[in-house]
Motif scaffolding. Sequence first.
Motif, short mmCIF file in Angstrom:
data_model
loop_
_atom_site.label_atom_id
_atom_site.label_comp_id
_atom_site.label_asym_id
_atom_site.label_seq_id
_atom_site.Cartn_x
_atom_site.Cartn_y
_atom_site.Cartn_z
N SER A 162 0.82 -1.22 0.00
CA SER A 162 0.00 0.00 0.00
C SER A 162 0.85 1.26 0.00
N TRP A 163 2.10 1.14 -0.47
CA TRP A 163 2.99 2.31 -0.53
C TRP A 163 2.34 3.42 -1.35
N SER A 164 2.37 4.64 -0.82
CA SER A 164 1.89 5.81 -1.58
C SER A 164 2.84 6.96 -1.32
N GLN A 165 2.95 7.85 -2.27
CA GLN A 165 3.84 9.00 -2.11
C GLN A 165 3.31 10.18 -2.91
N SER A 166 3.67 11.36 -2.46
CA SER A 166 3.29 12.59 -3.15
C SER A 166 4.35 13.64 -2.87
N GLU A 167 4.43 14.61 -3.75
CA GLU A 167 5.43 15.66 -3.61
C GLU A 167 4.82 16.83 -2.82
N LEU A 168 5.34 17.06 -1.62
CA LEU A 168 4.89 18.21 -0.85
C LEU A 168 5.44 19.51 -1.42
N VAL A 169 6.69 19.45 -1.87
CA VAL A 169 7.34 20.61 -2.48
C VAL A 169 8.04 20.12 -3.73
N THR A 170 7.58 20.55 -4.88
CA THR A 170 8.22 20.16 -6.13
C THR A 170 9.47 21.01 -6.35
N PRO A 171 10.49 20.45 -7.00
CA PRO A 171 11.73 21.21 -7.21
C PRO A 171 11.48 22.52 -7.94
N TYR A 172 12.13 23.56 -7.48
CA TYR A 172 12.04 24.85 -8.17
C TYR A 172 12.87 24.79 -9.45
N PRO A 173 12.35 25.31 -10.56
CA PRO A 173 13.06 25.19 -11.83
C PRO A 173 14.20 26.20 -11.96
N ALA A 174 15.14 25.83 -12.81
CA ALA A 174 16.25 26.71 -13.18
C ALA A 174 16.85 26.17 -14.46
N PRO A 175 17.50 27.01 -15.28
CA PRO A 175 18.14 26.51 -16.49
C PRO A 175 19.22 25.48 -16.15
N PRO A 176 19.33 24.39 -16.90
CA PRO A 176 20.35 23.37 -16.61
C PRO A 176 21.77 23.92 -16.58
N SER A 177 22.01 24.99 -17.33
CA SER A 177 23.36 25.54 -17.42
C SER A 177 23.73 26.43 -16.24
N VAL A 192 21.73 26.83 -8.35
CA VAL A 192 20.46 26.13 -8.42
C VAL A 192 19.62 26.49 -7.20
N PRO A 193 18.32 26.79 -7.38
CA PRO A 193 17.48 27.05 -6.22
C PRO A 193 17.33 25.79 -5.36
N THR A 194 17.17 25.98 -4.08
CA THR A 194 16.99 24.85 -3.17
C THR A 194 15.76 25.04 -2.30
N ALA A 195 15.16 23.93 -1.95
CA ALA A 195 14.08 23.89 -0.96
C ALA A 195 14.46 22.77 -0.01
N ARG A 196 14.95 23.15 1.17
CA ARG A 196 15.56 22.18 2.09
C ARG A 196 14.73 22.06 3.36
N GLN A 197 14.31 20.83 3.64
CA GLN A 197 13.47 20.59 4.80
C GLN A 197 14.24 20.81 6.09
N LYS A 198 13.66 21.56 7.00
CA LYS A 198 14.26 21.83 8.30
C LYS A 198 13.60 21.05 9.43
#
Length: 474
Positions: free
Chosen positions: A280-295, A299-305
Motif C-alpha cells: 500500500s505504498w503511496s507517495q506525493s510531492e509536498l514541495v516540487t523542485p524549483y526550476p532553473a536553467p540546466p546551465s 540552483v534554487p533549493t528547498a531544504r526541509q528543516k
Amino acid sequence: MRHRFLCDSLLLKWLAVLAVAGCGGKDDAPQPAKAEPVSTAAASFVERFEAIATDGNAGDQIYNHWGGNQPRITHHADGTIRVLYLTTSGGLVDWRLMKRAPASASWTEEATGTSTDDVVLVRDPVSDLAHVVAYWQSIPTVYSSPAFTPGTPIPGSWQELPPTSRHYSAAGIGADGTLCFKTSRELPTPVPTSNTQTQYICGRHDGISTWTWQAQQTMSIGLRYGYDYLFPGASGDANRFVATAQSDLYKTAAGYPDSANNYIFNGIRQYSTGIGDTASWSQSELVTPYPAPPSTTSVPTARQKDGFIDSAGRVFSAYFVEPSAGASAPVRGHYMVMADSAGNVLLSTRWAAVPTFGGTRIFEDGKKRLWLLWTGQGSLFTYVYLYPIIEDPVTHVLSLGAVTDLSTAFWPYSINGMPMLAVPRGGQVIDNVVDATFAASDTVYVSGSPLGPEYPNGKANHQRIFYFRIHLPD
C-alpha cells in the motif's frame, strides 16, 4: 553542570539589545519588528539551560548537528532526562548517553558505545524504556535500558558501509511502542543517487528483553530521498507509518551538471506504507523542485528543516528556500506546507516575519497549541525566537503570533545547526514544556565581536553539548 538564568540580568539584557540592534544576523538579514507580545507568548521562558559535555565530535564524518531529523533527547515519566551525543575515540565515533535524574543537579554518563554512522535515541511510550539505535561495526543495533548491553542487532540485509559513508538512516517510534528504522541503499549506476531503494523494518520491544520484528521491506524509489522524519502510527493506523523526506541528488541526477554544488536539495516528498509490507505504498510531492536553467551554476533549493505530525494527524514540513543568484522568485526565506496523512496539501505558506537565515522547528504543547521555534547563528549573536502559531477557526489558515525573544538565555554560545527537540516521534508525551539539546562551537564568543576562524562552525574543534527547557504558558 551549570545553571544559567541570564534573562534576569539587566546588564546582559542591555548587551543583548545592543547586539540585536547592531546586527542583522549571519546573513545580515533584517530582524522583525518587536511587536507587543500577546499573553500566550509573554509567559514563555527558558526554565533550564545546562552544560552537558565539551567533547562533542565536530569532525568531517558525523557530528552532533548533522542529521537533525534524528531524535536525540527523551523525557521520561519520572522526570529523568536523557541526551545522546557523539564524540570521537581512536579515529572512531563514539556515542554517549547522558542522564540527569529528577532529583540530581548533574549529568552523568549512563552508557556508551561505538558507531560507524548516525545514532538515535527514543523512548518507548508503553514501557518508558530508552532505546539507542547505533551502527555497531556497520550493523544497525539497538541498545535498551536499563543495562544497554548487550545490543540487539536489527535483523535484515543491510548495506555495510565504511565510517566515511552515510546510510541516510532514520528512526521513529509510535504511541504503541512500534519502532521503525529506515536506510537508503544506493544501487550501482553511472549517475550517482539516481537509482536508490528505501529499506525499512518495524518492531516492538516486550518491555523486558525481547524484540519482535516484522519482515524487512525494500521499496525501489529511483532518485534519492533522505533525512527522513518517521511517524509510526501517527496517521491513526498503527499498522502504517508516514514519513517526509528530502530530495538529495548529485547534480547530474538533478539535471544541473553545471551547478557549483555537487549535491542539490530541492524538493520534499511525503510517503506512507505498511509496517510489514509495501503493497500500500503511496507517495506525493509536498514541495516540487524549483526550476532553473540546466546551465546555471546557482540552483534554487528547498531544504526541509523539520517534520511534524500534530494531534489532529496533519503533516507539517518546515523548509528553507534559497533562490538562484539574481532570481526574483522564489522568495528567500522560511516556508511551511501542511498536508493530510494521504499527502494532499492543505496549506502552503511563507513565514514572512521570520528572519531569512537559520532554521525552524514546529511542535505542539499539551493544550494542542502549535509553536514555531526559530534559531539563527548570527555573526554577532545567536538568536532564539519563539512564535505561537495561530489558526483561524473558520478558514484554518495559519499565522504567527507575537515573537518572544529567548536569545539572552543562550548567550554567549554560538549554536551549531538547530536544536533537537523531545517530540512524539521520539516517544515524547507532549506537555507544557519543551525539552531540547543543541551543539555549540567549542570556543564561546563575545556578543558584539565578529565571528572569526577561532569560532568554527562544527568542523575543527570539539563541540559543547547543552540541554535547555522552554516553559510555555500555563
